[in-house]
Scaffold this motif. Structure first.
Motif, PDB file in Angstrom:
ATOM      1  N   SER A 173     103.070  13.244  45.985  1.00 27.15           N
ATOM      2  CA  SER A 173     102.247  12.373  45.691  1.00 27.15           C
ATOM      3  C   SER A 173     103.311  11.191  45.607  1.00 27.15           C
ATOM      4  O   SER A 173     103.262  10.042  45.188  1.00 27.15           O
ATOM      5  N   ASN A 191      90.300  18.730  46.477  1.00 25.36           N
ATOM      6  CA  ASN A 191      90.746  17.446  46.684  1.00 25.36           C
ATOM      7  C   ASN A 191      89.623  16.842  48.151  1.00 25.36           C
ATOM      8  O   ASN A 191      89.265  17.179  49.197  1.00 25.36           O
ATOM      9  N   ALA A 220     100.271   9.909  39.202  1.00 26.47           N
ATOM     10  CA  ALA A 220      98.899  10.312  39.388  1.00 26.47           C
ATOM     11  C   ALA A 220      99.596  11.847  39.449  1.00 26.47           C
ATOM     12  O   ALA A 220      97.975  12.837  39.189  1.00 26.47           O
ATOM     13  N   THR A 221      99.935  12.507  39.188  1.00 24.97           N
ATOM     14  CA  THR A 221     100.759  13.642  38.601  1.00 24.97           C
ATOM     15  C   THR A 221     100.503  14.573  37.530  1.00 24.97           C
ATOM     16  O   THR A 221      99.253  15.092  37.282  1.00 24.97           O
ATOM     17  N   LYS A 266      95.978  15.112  37.898  1.00 22.35           N
ATOM     18  CA  LYS A 266      95.935  15.927  39.086  1.00 22.35           C
ATOM     19  C   LYS A 266      95.814  17.181  37.817  1.00 22.35           C
ATOM     20  O   LYS A 266      95.263  16.994  38.232  1.00 22.35           O
ATOM     21  N   GLU A 270     104.163  18.395  42.123  1.00 16.09           N
ATOM     22  CA  GLU A 270     103.610  17.326  42.699  1.00 16.09           C
ATOM     23  C   GLU A 270     103.825  16.148  43.033  1.00 16.09           C
ATOM     24  O   GLU A 270     103.932  14.862  42.954  1.00 16.09           O
TER      25      GLU A 270
END
Length: 298
Positions: free
Chosen positions: A16, A126, A21-22, A25, A12
């Motif tokens: 990304s 998503n 952001a990981t 998520k 991830e």
């Protein structure tokens, strides 16, 4: 630490380019993401990522590890699918993508109802307006609204998708109601930035019209244009799945109802029919049945 989880975290981050952001998520802290990547590097004895204050990039070892990690995660998913076939329970994780407007209007509720039937499944949705590479992003199913979907993908039609022109009662009271397509040229029009921004095509029986509209406000996303129309910003082109509730409660009115806009279809797209998992097949069948009974037309 769990090495499979560490691989998932690393993949991830690599895709990304962001630890933050990981973390968002995967619903874990940034410190935990950093720890997983560090543990994986320590286990392999190699630096996988080059980190700066502005970017995260893969090293040569990281490139190799990314490919192997993706293979390992795919293998794990296959094991889960094989187990599902034996005990009849669907489990594992599906990755689905669709537009923000369709996620808001339909898919969020549809996925919730689907997961109630299969509680051992997980779905990562998503919601994006951009065109994703389904293979690179490891997307199992893409829901797209199009007249001509990508021919490289396998497509199944879920439902037709009609669109209408709408405006708020306040806007029409102040600026008048268009009686003919050409009248739109004198109105404030709210357009899509990605298509049909300056030319709207309409049809009434055998009669066709192309109107060059003055776009005072454009956006790449339908719900933004709908909010602008509700605020009295002008005339907007909206899919019926998004506009219908507002037309029924009177907060929006249909403009030029005797004229039709180009019809599109709602497709479920996937990379290959050959490796379609039981979970994806179950979701496809569920969506086909669900949307067949939806009031897609006004």
């Amino acid at each position: 630490m769990d090495r499979l989880t560490a691989m998932q975290v690393f993949v991830e981050v690599a895709q990304s380019g962001s630890f933050s952001a990981t973390a968002d998520k995967l619903d874990m802290s940034r410190a935990m993401v950093t720890r997983y990547v560090g543990e994986l590097e320590q286990w392999l004895g190699a630096r996988l990522l080059q980190r700066t204050t502005r970017s995260v990039t893969l090293t040569d070892a990281g490139e190799s590890c990314l490919r192997r990690s993706q293979q390992m995660l795919a293998l794990m998913e296959n094991v889960e699918e094989e187990t599902s076939r034996h005990d009849g329970a669907l489990r594992g994780q599906l990755r689905v993508t669709c537009s923000m407007s369709f996620a808001y209007a339909e898919m969020a509720a549809a996925i919730s109802d689907f997961l109630a039937l299969y509680p051992q499944l997980k779905i990562d949705l998503n919601a994006s307006e951009g065109a994703l590479n389904l293979v690179e992003a490891r997307i199992d199913l893409a829901i797209r609204i199009s007249a001509e979907p990508d021919p490289a993908l396998i497509g199944r039609v879920l439902a037709p998708c009609a669109s209408v022109l709408v405006a708020s009662p306040d806007y029409l009271a102040k600026h008048g109601t268009p009686q003919f397509p050409a009248d739109l040229q004198a109105h404030r029009c709210l357009s899509y930035a990605n298509f049909g921004k300056s030319v709207w095509k309409l049809q009434r029986g055998e009669e066709h019209a192309e109107v060059h509209v003055g776009s005072h406000f454009s956006a790449n996303e339908a719900t933004a244009l709908m909010r602008a129309a509700l605020a009295g910003g002008g005339v907007a082109m909206q899919p019926t799945y998004l506009a219908s509730p507002h037309l029924h409660d009177g907060s929006l009115q249909q403009v030029l109802p005797q004229w039709q806009l180009p019809m599109m279809s709602i497709y479920a797209l996937y990379p290959s029919r050959k490796h379609l998992s039981p979970a994806v097949r179950a979701l496809l069948d569920f969506l086909v049945e669900r949307f067949a009974s939806e009031p897609w037309k006004l």
